[in-house]
Design a protein around this motif. Structure first.
Motif, short mmCIF file in Angstrom:
data_model
loop_
_atom_site.label_atom_id
_atom_site.label_comp_id
_atom_site.label_asym_id
_atom_site.label_seq_id
_atom_site.Cartn_x
_atom_site.Cartn_y
_atom_site.Cartn_z
N LEU A 297 -29.21 23.19 -11.52
CA LEU A 297 -30.25 23.34 -12.54
C LEU A 297 -29.93 22.55 -13.81
O LEU A 297 -30.82 21.91 -14.38
N GLU A 298 -28.72 22.58 -14.25
CA GLU A 298 -28.35 22.00 -15.55
C GLU A 298 -28.53 20.48 -15.54
O GLU A 298 -28.04 19.78 -14.66
N GLY A 299 -29.28 19.98 -16.54
CA GLY A 299 -29.51 18.55 -16.68
C GLY A 299 -30.56 17.99 -15.75
O GLY A 299 -30.76 16.76 -15.72
N ARG A 300 -31.26 18.79 -15.00
CA ARG A 300 -32.29 18.31 -14.07
C ARG A 300 -33.67 18.71 -14.56
O ARG A 300 -33.83 19.68 -15.30
N THR A 301 -34.64 17.96 -14.12
CA THR A 301 -36.02 18.29 -14.46
C THR A 301 -36.49 19.46 -13.61
O THR A 301 -35.83 19.85 -12.63
N ILE A 302 -37.66 20.00 -13.96
CA ILE A 302 -38.23 21.10 -13.18
C ILE A 302 -38.48 20.67 -11.74
O ILE A 302 -38.21 21.41 -10.79
N ALA A 303 -38.98 19.43 -11.57
CA ALA A 303 -39.25 18.94 -10.22
C ALA A 303 -37.95 18.72 -9.44
O ALA A 303 -37.88 19.01 -8.23
N GLU A 304 -36.90 18.20 -10.09
CA GLU A 304 -35.64 17.94 -9.40
C GLU A 304 -34.90 19.23 -9.06
O GLU A 304 -34.15 19.28 -8.07
N SER A 305 -35.08 20.26 -9.87
CA SER A 305 -34.38 21.51 -9.62
C SER A 305 -34.99 22.32 -8.49
O SER A 305 -34.38 23.28 -8.01
N PHE A 306 -36.19 21.95 -8.05
CA PHE A 306 -36.87 22.71 -7.00
C PHE A 306 -36.19 22.42 -5.66
O PHE A 306 -36.11 21.27 -5.22
N ARG A 307 -35.71 23.45 -4.99
CA ARG A 307 -35.12 23.34 -3.66
C ARG A 307 -36.03 24.06 -2.68
O ARG A 307 -36.03 25.30 -2.63
N PRO A 308 -36.84 23.33 -1.90
CA PRO A 308 -37.75 23.99 -0.95
C PRO A 308 -36.99 24.89 0.00
O PRO A 308 -35.96 24.52 0.55
N GLY A 309 -37.51 26.08 0.16
CA GLY A 309 -36.89 27.05 1.04
C GLY A 309 -35.76 27.84 0.43
O GLY A 309 -35.22 28.74 1.08
N SER A 310 -35.37 27.53 -0.82
CA SER A 310 -34.23 28.21 -1.44
C SER A 310 -34.57 28.81 -2.79
O SER A 310 -34.42 30.00 -3.00
N TRP A 311 -35.03 27.97 -3.76
CA TRP A 311 -35.35 28.49 -5.08
C TRP A 311 -36.36 27.59 -5.77
O TRP A 311 -36.54 26.42 -5.40
#
Length: 654
Positions: free
Chosen positions: A569-583
């Motif tokens: 999460l840290e230093g990532r955008t909202i789109a980059e932090s999205f992990r399909p199937g996880s969070w």
């Protein structure tokens, strides 16, 4: 669906943690499995001894249940034979037998070196005693306590946190990773159980200050994205339209539900419904129990309809006689009314020597007075009878239909009854025990209640199940719930049914059979422990769990996390932090760290009256998450465990 891995994602195993679970029912077993399988923690489970459970005593159902729990745990240990190089996740839990949760027992369980302790006994007093003893032995211990009384839980949490701070004055608050979390399995499961029984009712998570609603949508067409809410939480099972299909599972097969899919996967799906996050709004404070009902009895309940019509007819007659007296005499209107009342109660002198009209009116008024006496006597008797039975349980009205039949008024049934009443849904309750926990609530809310065993002939008919909209079977016995559901379906084949079942395999078999036999009727099977265990496990790992939403037979968690220390999460955008199937991050707290409310699960009036809500739900995909941010995310159980593992790796490298 293919899971996309983020770059530079930490994949190392987390640091071993020692978790202690003390309980006497299925929640302890589920919680131990959750901690061991998902969070790879070393688990010690303390249960009552089997020999105590075997003592022949009256009303020892809880002890027999504890014996069954101990037998299952011992069988699991015998099946699991770890290798010499096995990781902590492969080790079976350590099982201890203890009749009392005193300081000696907790010391033997290793509470002095443990990271967290969960007290999930069904008895509140047992959990409170053990919590006080554990806090004295280890002020740095993270406590998770199962309590039914929410107000008592708030006071207890404040007391234990204050005791921990005073016992460790020289430690940094950041180093002192201690907290006390009070949870209730009934509160966690009640919104989902109530939602499954009502058509159109959303799956709801309510944590005082926060209200989340997840709604099922129709299957989207090819090339369209079913994002009618803030985000898509899940794609429903591909077997939704198959009468013999299972209602999802914990497996990751193609036929099962897909949690937290991306927009491309949702757009390519055909014939599969979606679960979307539709509404996010602050929830007002809960009303006191006495304000849920009217302050007094209504007139319709005090007097019968026939008596009210009789009183109204006599009042009209007296008014007509007063007008006739005023018209035939030269008296003032008030004087004419006074004379009429005197004649009505036979107080006035006989009208001897007066005009004939006056004499006739006096006779008619006296006759009306004779008719008034039995009506007044009937009114007094009815009022006395109404007040005498005001505290008794109501019977279902004669023309009732479209209601929900609720079986069982235990801890879970009581919470579900309160939720259905808040939604304005008519309910008829059935309870065998006249001293059950929910009987006073049903009496206070004037909810029709049938006292009797649902397996007896005529009990469900008395609850008018043939006219009901749905059946909620929430007793603590699986066979009783199943028998009631089968009988209700024989009376009304298209009845909505929601069963509380413990065993997952048994629940899946029941679901498939009922769905195949009645394909046009809605059938759901729910387990309270399955819904509650993820929230308890997340709290033991130091995460604030707002609640859980069931998606078929899987669970989606809503948690609050600080971005600092979480590399995905840290230093990532909202789109980059999205992990399909996880969070997936669904909200960001915009307030400054020093001004934030410490507990998002508390109402703003209780936590900080002056602080307005600072959560931003309409997130820009390009927003970069900073270490000082606090986020609300939706996660699967495996996804949340992976996030916690990444935080452990970050601390280890530092």
């Amino acid at each position: 669906m293919t899971l996309v891995s983020l770059p530079h994602q930490a994949q190392h195993p987390p640091l071993p943690r020692h978790m202690i679970v003390c309980g006497d029912d299925a929640l302890a077993e589920r919680l131990g499995a959750e901690l061991r399988d998902l969070y790879r923690a070393q688990v010690t489970i303390v249960v009552p001894p089997m020999r105590v459970a075997a003592e022949p005593q009256v009303g020892n159902g809880g002890r027999v249940r504890a014996a069954a729990l101990l037998s299952r745990l011992q069988a699991a240990m015998n099946r699991a034979v770890p290798s010499p190089t096995a990781s902590p996740a492969g080790e079976p839990p350590r099982v201890m037998e203890a009749a009392l949760l005193d300081e000696e027992t907790l010391t033997e369980a290793g509470v002095a070196e443990a990271d967290a302790l969960a007290l999930v006994h069904d008895d509140d007093e047992t959990n409170i005693r053990a919590a006080l003893a554990a806090r004295r032995l280890n002020p740095r211990l993270r406590l998770v306590i199962r309590l039914y009384d929410r107000r008592l839980g708030q006071h207890l949490a404040q007391l234990l946190d204050q005791a921990a701070a005073l016992a460790s004055p020289g430690l940094d608050p950041e180093t002192l990773d201690t907290s006390t979390t009070v949870l209730s399995d009934a509160d966690t499961a009640a919104p989902a159980l109530a939602g499954t029984a009502v058509a159109g009712t959303s799956k709801v998570i309510q944590a005082d200050g926060l209200l989340l609603r997840a709604v099922e949508r129709n299957p989207p067409g090819r090339g369209t994205v079913a994002r009618t809410g803030l985000c898509t939480l899940a794609l429903l099972s591909a077997t939704t339209n198959d009468p013999a299909g299972a209602e999802g599972s914990d497996s990751s097969g193609q036929d099962g539900p897909l949690l937290l899919p991306d927009d491309r996967t949702v757009g390519a799906a055909t014939g599969r419904g979606t679960v979307v996050l539709d509404t996010v709004a602050p929830a007002g404070p809960a009303l006191p129990p006495r304000r849920l009902t009217a302050r007094g009895l209504p007139l319709g309940s005090l007097f019968s309809r026939r008596l009210r019509w009789s009183l109204a007819g006599l009042a009209v007659c007296v008014l007509g006689l007063a007008l006739a007296t005023w018209a035939t005499t030269e008296r003032h209107p008030l004087g004419a009314a006074y004379i009429t009342l005197l004649d009505l109660f036979a107080i006035d002198d006989p009208a001897i020597g007066e005009p004939a009209a006056r004499q006739i009116l006096q006779l008619l008024t006296g006759l009306a007075g004779l008719l008034l006496l039995p009506v007044l006597l009937a009114a007094v008797l009815e009022a006395l009878g109404t007040f005498r039975t005001a505290t008794a349980l109501r019977r279902p009205p004669r023309g009732l239909s479209g209601h929900v039949v609720l079986l069982g008024l235990g801890k879970v049934g009581t919470r579900v009854l309160a939720r259905l009443h808040e939604l304005g849904i008519p309910v008829v309750c059935v309870e065998e025990n006249p001293d059950a926990r929910g009987i006073p609530l049903a009496r206070r809310l004037h909810v029709p209640t049938i006292l009797g065993d649902v397996r007896d002939e005529g009990v469900l008919e008395a609850a008018k199940v043939q006219r009901a909209h749905a059946l909620l079977a929430l007793t603590s016995h699986d066979t009783t719930n199943l028998e009631a559901a089968l009988y209700a379906r024989s009376v009304k084949p298209n009845l909505r049914v929601s069963l509380r079942l413990y065993d997952d395999a048994f629940a899946t078999a029941v679901y498939r059979t009922l769905r195949a036999a009645h394909p046009r009727a809605l059938t759901r099977s729910r387990s309270v422990t399955t819904l509650a265990a993820p929230a308890f496990a997340g709290a033991m790992m130091g995460r604030q769990i707002l609640g859980a939403i069931p998606v078929e037979r899987r669970v989606l968690l809503f948690a609050v996390l600080d971005v600092a220390g979480h590399s995905p999460l840290e230093g990532r955008t909202i789109a980059e932090s999205f992990r399909p199937g996880s969070w997936r991050v669904i909200a960001v707290d915009s307030t400054a760290p020093g001004e934030r409310r410490p507990d998002l699960a508390a109402s703003p009036q209780e936590d900080s009256p002056a602080a307005p809500p600072g959560l931003i739900w309409d997130l820009h995909p390009g927003y970069v998450l900073r270490p000082t941010d606090r986020v609300v995310l939706a996660a699967t159980r495996h996804g949340l465990a992976e996030l916690l593992a990444s935080q452990s790796d970050t601390r280890a490298t530092r």
